[in-house]
Write a protein that holds these residues in place. Structure first.
Motif, mmCIF file in Angstrom:
data_model
loop_
_atom_site.group_PDB
_atom_site.id
_atom_site.type_symbol
_atom_site.label_atom_id
_atom_site.label_comp_id
_atom_site.label_asym_id
_atom_site.label_seq_id
_atom_site.Cartn_x
_atom_site.Cartn_y
_atom_site.Cartn_z
ATOM 1 N N LEU A 197 0.684 -1.150 -0.030
ATOM 2 C CA LEU A 197 0.082 0.105 -0.046
ATOM 3 C C LEU A 197 0.842 1.164 0.050
ATOM 4 O O LEU A 197 0.595 2.139 -0.690
ATOM 5 C CB LEU A 197 -0.807 -0.106 1.228
ATOM 6 C CG LEU A 197 -1.787 1.226 1.371
ATOM 7 C CD1 LEU A 197 -2.903 1.507 0.088
ATOM 8 C CD2 LEU A 197 -2.782 1.144 2.678
ATOM 9 N N GLN A 198 1.963 1.228 0.706
ATOM 10 C CA GLN A 198 2.719 2.170 0.894
ATOM 11 C C GLN A 198 3.546 2.677 -0.457
ATOM 12 O O GLN A 198 3.647 3.725 -1.020
ATOM 13 C CB GLN A 198 3.810 2.056 1.816
ATOM 14 C CG GLN A 198 4.649 3.460 2.240
ATOM 15 C CD GLN A 198 5.705 3.258 3.253
ATOM 16 O OE1 GLN A 198 5.709 1.979 3.965
ATOM 17 N NE2 GLN A 198 6.464 4.210 3.655
ATOM 18 N N GLN A 199 3.836 1.485 -1.159
ATOM 19 C CA GLN A 199 4.725 1.618 -2.464
ATOM 20 C C GLN A 199 3.639 2.044 -3.467
ATOM 21 O O GLN A 199 4.071 2.952 -4.452
ATOM 22 C CB GLN A 199 5.202 0.259 -2.819
ATOM 23 C CG GLN A 199 6.520 -0.066 -2.150
ATOM 24 C CD GLN A 199 6.867 -1.492 -2.685
ATOM 25 O OE1 GLN A 199 6.151 -2.222 -3.627
ATOM 26 N NE2 GLN A 199 7.979 -2.158 -1.910
ATOM 27 N N SER A 200 2.387 1.570 -3.368
ATOM 28 C CA SER A 200 1.350 2.269 -4.251
ATOM 29 C C SER A 200 1.105 3.854 -3.962
ATOM 30 O O SER A 200 0.998 4.334 -5.161
ATOM 31 C CB SER A 200 0.102 1.558 -3.901
ATOM 32 O OG SER A 200 -0.867 1.992 -5.006
ATOM 33 N N ARG A 201 1.174 4.020 -2.853
ATOM 34 C CA ARG A 201 1.078 5.564 -2.512
ATOM 35 C C ARG A 201 2.205 6.192 -3.143
ATOM 36 O O ARG A 201 2.110 7.448 -3.795
ATOM 37 C CB ARG A 201 1.016 5.979 -1.039
ATOM 38 C CG ARG A 201 -0.669 5.414 -0.601
ATOM 39 C CD ARG A 201 -0.515 5.604 0.839
ATOM 40 N NE ARG A 201 -1.792 5.056 1.387
ATOM 41 C CZ ARG A 201 -2.099 4.968 2.621
ATOM 42 N NH1 ARG A 201 -1.355 5.455 3.698
ATOM 43 N NH2 ARG A 201 -3.367 4.785 3.126
ATOM 44 N N LEU A 202 3.287 5.812 -3.028
ATOM 45 C CA LEU A 202 4.598 6.599 -3.522
ATOM 46 C C LEU A 202 4.649 6.526 -5.105
ATOM 47 O O LEU A 202 5.030 7.499 -5.647
ATOM 48 C CB LEU A 202 5.830 5.787 -2.964
ATOM 49 C CG LEU A 202 6.167 5.892 -1.343
ATOM 50 C CD1 LEU A 202 7.370 4.941 -1.280
ATOM 51 C CD2 LEU A 202 6.690 7.204 -1.182
ATOM 52 N N ARG A 203 4.155 5.539 -5.795
ATOM 53 C CA ARG A 203 4.013 5.542 -7.138
ATOM 54 C C ARG A 203 3.057 6.701 -7.573
ATOM 55 O O ARG A 203 3.394 7.310 -8.555
ATOM 56 C CB ARG A 203 3.715 4.224 -7.896
ATOM 57 C CG ARG A 203 4.893 3.225 -7.794
ATOM 58 C CD ARG A 203 4.574 2.005 -8.619
ATOM 59 N NE ARG A 203 3.524 1.142 -8.159
ATOM 60 C CZ ARG A 203 3.604 0.241 -7.234
ATOM 61 N NH1 ARG A 203 4.775 -0.224 -6.820
ATOM 62 N NH2 ARG A 203 2.532 -0.375 -6.838
ATOM 63 N N LYS A 204 1.816 6.910 -7.112
ATOM 64 C CA LYS A 204 0.951 7.832 -7.350
ATOM 65 C C LYS A 204 1.601 9.046 -6.992
ATOM 66 O O LYS A 204 1.164 9.948 -7.706
ATOM 67 C CB LYS A 204 -0.426 7.438 -6.430
ATOM 68 C CG LYS A 204 -1.542 8.312 -7.006
ATOM 69 C CD LYS A 204 -2.856 7.935 -6.141
ATOM 70 C CE LYS A 204 -3.880 8.851 -6.580
ATOM 71 N NZ LYS A 204 -3.659 10.242 -6.742
ATOM 72 N N LEU A 205 2.232 9.235 -5.863
ATOM 73 C CA LEU A 205 2.696 10.457 -5.738
ATOM 74 C C LEU A 205 3.860 10.805 -6.741
ATOM 75 O O LEU A 205 3.647 12.101 -7.239
ATOM 76 C CB LEU A 205 3.485 10.459 -4.171
ATOM 77 C CG LEU A 205 3.983 11.684 -3.714
ATOM 78 C CD1 LEU A 205 2.724 12.713 -3.495
ATOM 79 C CD2 LEU A 205 4.707 11.539 -2.179
ATOM 80 N N TRP A 206 4.722 10.083 -7.257
ATOM 81 C CA TRP A 206 5.672 10.205 -8.110
ATOM 82 C C TRP A 206 5.064 10.575 -9.416
ATOM 83 O O TRP A 206 5.580 11.487 -10.002
ATOM 84 C CB TRP A 206 6.392 9.059 -7.996
ATOM 85 C CG TRP A 206 7.666 9.391 -9.308
ATOM 86 C CD1 TRP A 206 7.678 8.646 -10.352
ATOM 87 C CD2 TRP A 206 8.693 10.296 -9.114
ATOM 88 N NE1 TRP A 206 8.783 9.551 -11.097
ATOM 89 C CE2 TRP A 206 9.201 10.221 -10.393
ATOM 90 C CE3 TRP A 206 9.150 11.035 -8.134
ATOM 91 C CZ2 TRP A 206 10.391 11.161 -10.684
ATOM 92 C CZ3 TRP A 206 10.229 12.001 -8.223
ATOM 93 C CH2 TRP A 206 11.018 11.810 -9.646
#
Length: 304
Positions: free
Chosen positions: A5-14
């Motif tokens: 979930l954290q990786q998904s949020r980071l990808r979305k943020l980037w």
């Protein structure tokens, strides 16, 4: 699960802000080196900026600099704009037609033409000031060209020593910038579909018919772009000709940007130079708007 979930949020943020990060150096460069100096120059234009004192630099806010430009210095201002516009009209007309003709020649499928393109473009790699000094050594009163003339028993040519020969000389030197335009023309010509030429050949069209009926109309978007950039660059001409000023017939090389430079860095009239810069900015802006208003002849493609 939390890690995914954290990786998904980071990808979305980037994905949302990554493009801004990539563009940040350009954005900062525009703000620091363009917008902020423009704001300061506008402030300078409405005051008496003192170059030598660190305190009370912004005094006497008013229109005195513009009154001087359009009042006591009006004749000098008109002369500089006349010299600049005369240069701009001549070099834009000759340069666009000449570089386009060269591009048409280099667009042919001829053996060895690629090597000639490289050789022709090489002068553009020389900086403007260095190129001007090189031409000055060639076209000086005792330069390389006149040495050859005198060796043949001929009179030396008065490149810069007589007012009537200064303008033809700088027109000749403007050929130095043709290769840069030629590359742009070639890139646009390569985008013209070959099917159009093949269909025209089946109908019996010759080279000139294809050029005027296909090539030129299909490259009008680049013609429009080159026209805009040529107007802006020609009205800001400076580096290519300021090194040529040697105290003789300087009035023939007194372009508006040369006058701005001398006002700011020779006479230390910073506010006056800033006001002149904004007058030039308004002139270029009005000309650009006029060109855009008359751009119905430009073809951008079927989707436009």
């Amino acid at each position: 699960m939390n890690g995914r979930l954290q990786q998904s949020r980071l990808r979305k943020l980037w994905k949302d802000y990554g493009n801004i990060v990539y563009c940040l150096p350009v954005i900062l460069g525009i703000i620091i080196f363009t917008l902020i100096p423009m704001v300061y120059s506008l402030i300078y234009a409405f005051c008496d900026y003192n170059f030598y004192y660190s305190e009370n630099q912004f005094t006497n806010f008013g229109l005195q600099q513009f009154q001087k430009i359009f009042g006591t210095d009006f004749q000098k201002t008109i002369h500089s704009f006349y010299i600049t516009f005369r240069y701009a009209i001549a070099t834009i007309a000759i340069g666009m037609v000449g570089s386009y003709a060269v591009a048409l020649f280099l667009n042919q499928k001829t053996k060895g033409v690629a090597g000639f393109r490289i050789v022709y473009y090489l002068p553009c790699l020389i900086p403007a000031v260095a190129g001007s000094l090189l031409w000055k050594n060639i076209t000086d009163s005792y330069g390389l060209f006149n040495n050859y003339l005198m060796a043949l028993g001929l009179e030396p040519y008065t490149f810069y020593t007589k007012g009537e020969t200064v303008f033809p000389t700088i027109l000749m030197l403007s050929i130095w910038g043709w290769p840069g335009s030629m590359i742009m023309w070639l890139a646009q010509m390569k985008n013209v579909p070959n099917e159009m030429y093949e269909s025209a050949e089946l109908d019996g069209a010759g080279y000139f018919t294809k050029t005027f009926k296909i090539t030129i109309p299909m490259t009008t978007s680049m013609i429009f772009y080159q026209l805009i950039m040529s107007v802006i660059n020609a009205l800001q001409v400076f580096a290519g000709y300021y090194p040529l000023m040697n105290g003789q017939n300087e009035s023939e090389l007194d372009f508006i940007v040369v006058r701005i430079y001398k006002a700011a860095f020779v006479n230390y009239q910073i506010s006056y130079a800033a006001a002149l810069s904004w007058v030039l900015f308004v002139v270029i802006g009005l000309l650009t708007v006029c060109i855009f208003k008359t751009s119905k002849w430009v073809y951008y493609g079927e989707e436009s």
